[in-house]
Design a protein around this motif. Sequence first.
Motif, PDB file in Angstrom:
ATOM      1  N   LEU A 411       0.870  -1.178   0.000  1.00  0.00           N
ATOM      2  CA  LEU A 411       0.000   0.000   0.000  1.00  0.00           C
ATOM      3  C   LEU A 411       0.907   1.228   0.000  1.00  0.00           C
ATOM      4  CD1 LEU A 411      -2.688   1.577   0.403  1.00  0.00           C
ATOM      5  CD2 LEU A 411      -2.380   1.221   2.880  1.00  0.00           C
ATOM      6  N   PHE A 412       0.688   2.141  -0.946  1.00  0.00           N
ATOM      7  CA  PHE A 412       1.484   3.357  -1.039  1.00  0.00           C
ATOM      8  C   PHE A 412       0.657   4.548  -0.529  1.00  0.00           C
ATOM      9  CE2 PHE A 412       3.216   0.527  -4.290  1.00  0.00           C
ATOM     10  CZ  PHE A 412       4.574   0.589  -4.033  1.00  0.00           C
ATOM     11  N   LEU A 413       1.175   5.218   0.502  1.00  0.00           N
ATOM     12  CA  LEU A 413       0.492   6.361   1.105  1.00  0.00           C
ATOM     13  C   LEU A 413       1.320   7.624   0.869  1.00  0.00           C
ATOM     14  CD1 LEU A 413      -0.564   4.660   4.461  1.00  0.00           C
ATOM     15  CD2 LEU A 413      -2.019   5.146   2.479  1.00  0.00           C
ATOM     16  N   ILE A 414       0.667   8.651   0.353  1.00  0.00           N
ATOM     17  CA  ILE A 414       1.371   9.865  -0.050  1.00  0.00           C
ATOM     18  C   ILE A 414       1.238  10.934   1.035  1.00  0.00           C
ATOM     19  CG2 ILE A 414       1.490  11.717  -1.765  1.00  0.00           C
ATOM     20  CD1 ILE A 414       0.253   8.211  -2.624  1.00  0.00           C
ATOM     21  N   HIS A 415       2.294  11.709   1.214  1.00  0.00           N
ATOM     22  CA  HIS A 415       2.397  12.684   2.297  1.00  0.00           C
ATOM     23  C   HIS A 415       1.310  13.755   2.251  1.00  0.00           C
ATOM     24  CE1 HIS A 415       3.794  16.038  -0.261  1.00  0.00           C
ATOM     25  NE2 HIS A 415       4.411  15.101  -0.968  1.00  0.00           N
ATOM     26  N   PRO A 416       0.856  14.232   3.430  1.00  0.00           N
ATOM     27  CA  PRO A 416      -0.029  15.408   3.492  1.00  0.00           C
ATOM     28  C   PRO A 416       0.798  16.684   3.405  1.00  0.00           C
ATOM     29  CG  PRO A 416       0.349  14.544   5.694  1.00  0.00           C
ATOM     30  CD  PRO A 416       1.070  13.615   4.736  1.00  0.00           C
ATOM     31  N   VAL A 417       0.197  17.846   3.654  1.00  0.00           N
ATOM     32  CA  VAL A 417       0.952  19.102   3.632  1.00  0.00           C
ATOM     33  C   VAL A 417       2.061  19.039   4.685  1.00  0.00           C
ATOM     34  CG1 VAL A 417      -0.917  20.547   2.768  1.00  0.00           C
ATOM     35  CG2 VAL A 417      -0.703  20.170   5.214  1.00  0.00           C
ATOM     36  N   GLY A 418       3.198  19.587   4.354  1.00  0.00           N
ATOM     37  CA  GLY A 418       4.344  19.524   5.255  1.00  0.00           C
ATOM     38  C   GLY A 418       5.362  18.493   4.820  1.00  0.00           C
ATOM     39  N   GLY A 419       4.912  17.475   4.028  1.00  0.00           N
ATOM     40  CA  GLY A 419       5.854  16.568   3.396  1.00  0.00           C
ATOM     41  C   GLY A 419       6.203  15.282   4.104  1.00  0.00           C
ATOM     42  N   HIS A 420       5.833  15.120   5.398  1.00  0.00           N
ATOM     43  CA  HIS A 420       6.218  13.925   6.145  1.00  0.00           C
ATOM     44  C   HIS A 420       5.192  12.802   5.990  1.00  0.00           C
ATOM     45  CE1 HIS A 420       9.493  15.991   8.165  1.00  0.00           C
ATOM     46  NE2 HIS A 420       8.688  17.006   8.361  1.00  0.00           N
ATOM     47  N   VAL A 421       5.633  11.553   6.236  1.00  0.00           N
ATOM     48  CA  VAL A 421       4.739  10.397   6.106  1.00  0.00           C
ATOM     49  C   VAL A 421       4.631   9.590   7.396  1.00  0.00           C
ATOM     50  CG1 VAL A 421       5.088  10.157   3.622  1.00  0.00           C
ATOM     51  CG2 VAL A 421       6.614   8.954   5.198  1.00  0.00           C
ATOM     52  N   TYR A 422       5.272  10.045   8.464  1.00  0.00           N
ATOM     53  CA  TYR A 422       5.208   9.299   9.713  1.00  0.00           C
ATOM     54  C   TYR A 422       3.801   9.304  10.309  1.00  0.00           C
ATOM     55  CZ  TYR A 422      10.253   8.674   9.949  1.00  0.00           C
ATOM     56  OH  TYR A 422      11.543   8.290   9.705  1.00  0.00           O
ATOM     57  N   LEU A 440       5.353   7.982   0.559  1.00  0.00           N
ATOM     58  CA  LEU A 440       6.030   8.843  -0.409  1.00  0.00           C
ATOM     59  C   LEU A 440       6.098  10.237   0.197  1.00  0.00           C
ATOM     60  CD1 LEU A 440       4.307   7.208  -3.397  1.00  0.00           C
ATOM     61  CD2 LEU A 440       6.770   7.635  -3.358  1.00  0.00           C
ATOM     62  N   GLN A 441       7.327  10.642   0.592  1.00  0.00           N
ATOM     63  CA  GLN A 441       7.504  11.931   1.235  1.00  0.00           C
ATOM     64  C   GLN A 441       7.949  12.980   0.221  1.00  0.00           C
ATOM     65  OE1 GLN A 441      10.465  11.369   4.263  1.00  0.00           O
ATOM     66  NE2 GLN A 441      12.149  11.126   2.828  1.00  0.00           N
ATOM     67  N   ALA A 442       7.810  14.244   0.600  1.00  0.00           N
ATOM     68  CA  ALA A 442       8.031  15.340  -0.335  1.00  0.00           C
ATOM     69  C   ALA A 442       9.507  15.548  -0.660  1.00  0.00           C
ATOM     70  CB  ALA A 442       7.464  16.628   0.245  1.00  0.00           C
ATOM     71  N   GLN A 443       9.760  15.884  -1.901  1.00  0.00           N
ATOM     72  CA  GLN A 443      11.100  16.330  -2.264  1.00  0.00           C
ATOM     73  C   GLN A 443      11.339  17.677  -1.593  1.00  0.00           C
ATOM     74  OE1 GLN A 443      12.570  16.051  -6.417  1.00  0.00           O
ATOM     75  NE2 GLN A 443      12.928  18.263  -6.305  1.00  0.00           N
ATOM     76  N   GLY A 444      12.519  17.866  -1.041  1.00  0.00           N
ATOM     77  CA  GLY A 444      12.833  19.118  -0.365  1.00  0.00           C
ATOM     78  C   GLY A 444      12.650  19.062   1.132  1.00  0.00           C
ATOM     79  N   ILE A 445      12.179  17.924   1.643  1.00  0.00           N
ATOM     80  CA  ILE A 445      11.959  17.805   3.077  1.00  0.00           C
ATOM     81  C   ILE A 445      13.260  17.840   3.861  1.00  0.00           C
ATOM     82  CG2 ILE A 445      12.073  15.291   3.345  1.00  0.00           C
ATOM     83  CD1 ILE A 445       9.472  15.523   4.983  1.00  0.00           C
ATOM     84  N   ASP A 446      14.353  17.505   3.172  1.00  0.00           N
ATOM     85  CA  ASP A 446      15.662  17.504   3.830  1.00  0.00           C
ATOM     86  C   ASP A 446      16.304  18.886   3.838  1.00  0.00           C
ATOM     87  OD1 ASP A 446      16.114  17.755   1.135  1.00  0.00           O
ATOM     88  OD2 ASP A 446      17.468  16.031   0.971  1.00  0.00           O
ATOM     89  N   GLY A 447      15.667  19.841   3.185  1.00  0.00           N
ATOM     90  CA  GLY A 447      16.219  21.183   3.133  1.00  0.00           C
ATOM     91  C   GLY A 447      17.329  21.349   2.112  1.00  0.00           C
TER      92      GLY A 447
END
Length: 664
Positions: A411-422, A440-447
């Motif tokens: 099952l693939f779950l995509i991130h909400p606003v803010g980019g995290h998937v925890y 699937l977390q957002a690109q750019g979450i690592d800064g």
Amino acid sequence: MRLDRTEKETPRLRDRGVYLITGGLGGIGLVLAEYLAKTVQAKLVLLGRSPFPAKSEWEEWLSTHDAHDSISVKIQKLQGMEASGAEVAIACADVANLQQMQGVIREVCDRFGSIHGVIHAAGVMPGGMMQLKTPEIVANLLAPKVTGTLVLDTLLQDLELDFFILCSSLNSFLAALGLVDHCAANSFLDAFANYKASRSNTLTATINWDGWQEVGKAASAKVSEQLQQWRHASFQQGILPQEGIEVLKRILGTTLPQVLVSTQDFLLRFEQFSSAKELQHVQSHQKANLSKPTNSRPELSQAYVEPRSQLEQTIAQIWQKSLGIEPLGIHDNFFELGGDSLLAVYLIAKIGAATQTKLSAHSLIDAPTIADLAKLITQNASPSQLTNGQAKPELPSTLVEIQPGGSKLPLFLIHPVGGHVYIYRDLAQYLGSDQPVYGLQAQGIDGQTTPLTEVEVMATQYIKALHVIQPHGPYFLGGSSFGGTIAYEMAQQLQAQGEKVALLALIDTPGRGHMPSDIENDDIKIMSYALGVGANLPVSVEQLRQLSTDDQLHYFLQQGKTALRMPADFGLSELRHHQNLFKINIKAMRNYVPQAYPGRVIFFRASDRDSFNPQNPELGWHDLAMAGLEIHEVPGNHITMNFPPHVQVMAKLLKVYLESDTQN
């Protein structure tokens, strides 16, 4: 010494004299202005930094605003002054800005001929722990009292003033918590008045005011219900407006450079304050080496085992500092300790820097204990690369293995606003250990990388990432809030490629025409929403607006570290980066125009609605789901529906769909 009443009713005051009052539209400034208006029909110049309606607009303002509106109240007071025979002029300028003040002084002299007296009452609302104050916060508070005084002294030196009154505070003697910069600013006023008195015949006096009962910054500040009772009791001993006027009259009849105004025995208060400082000093030395963290180690499912190596000790120290818990054992589980997505990403960055090791953002999912992380760092390989000695494909940075193992389709779950998937960890757990779940977390979450700004582009990149795990369908897709929007577009693109999408689940995802309130351009509204909906800690936008920008962020951090489980040493730069992703994601969601989808859509709707999120988010998808929209209500609000105990309801329903779609 005691200041007795003066024989003259209005010492040093001239009939129709010209008087400049900085902070003149504040509580104390208005009280003193009213006194000058009624007694000598003064020509008043009231200086403020914030814009104020022009006199020609006063009647229209009063007719279109509530009588208790703060501007309306001030306009009515100004009208009362003019009715007393005074002439009132409003000037908008920053008293600490030399160029702006030059213009004000020039206009006043051109209009009234001269200036006969000045009352400097400008100031900024104080407050905040010393450890959290930045140079910008301190400079902002010092500016009106320190720089503003020097600016006035420079511009008024060629005028023969009758008096120059500086409004200071007893806090320069009786320092209070959170007022270190306020104490410094008032101490400057005290020193300046004494300095000028020794070199000039003009009365330059500083008044160290006690708190006022009905006016002033403290009285007008909005406080929580818990503080209302305390403030009411405290203000009962404050200065009344009429008493403040009497103080000014008596000071104008003297040549004293400094007067302390206390509603209680000041010497007794000062002795109590000095004794308390000495006791605090002794206690701080006694406890210097006995300080303890905020929380001790809670009851956990495993026994405490202390670190066995320097590496484990280093990791443990980082965990303890960020979680605020001590001691932590090497087998203590990060998630059992209350860790979440924001803290996980932050911890991984800290540990990677301390150990000079490159760790993936999802390392804590596969290595959730200190011992596991130490082993991972020693091997210098991602745990996702080895399973029972068998090589696995290296995951793209956007793909997070939330729950590995199991023989079922993932099952693939995509991130909400803010980019995290925890946020999906609890859902994965209740789906069962045999159900693989990837996030699937957002690109750019690592800064480090540039965030994506369009839903279609995100969907294309995320499809490439999931192909590493599952090259072909049938696919199971889902996402909470904005994550559902991206999942919807991914399903569209996959079907256009000839792939089967067996499940598309939207978790309280707002549809076109049913979007959340516009908050992405207002950091204050974002913080109010996060604390209110996410942490059940209601903080009004009005309360936050009372603070400076940095104080707002500091307050959010202080509250968030408890209510939102942020890391204990999470700072302003991390918070600003998180807010930036939040804004980018919401903007992308608003700009996305979904097309009709040929398949079925499963919609999980939160039962509790709030003022920010739409009341019926599912309506935006009703006409787009060509094979039907199936709606299930889940307890909780837009955020808490993803956490226990509410998430169990969603997991039970979702499990039925996953099993039935697998069989089909």
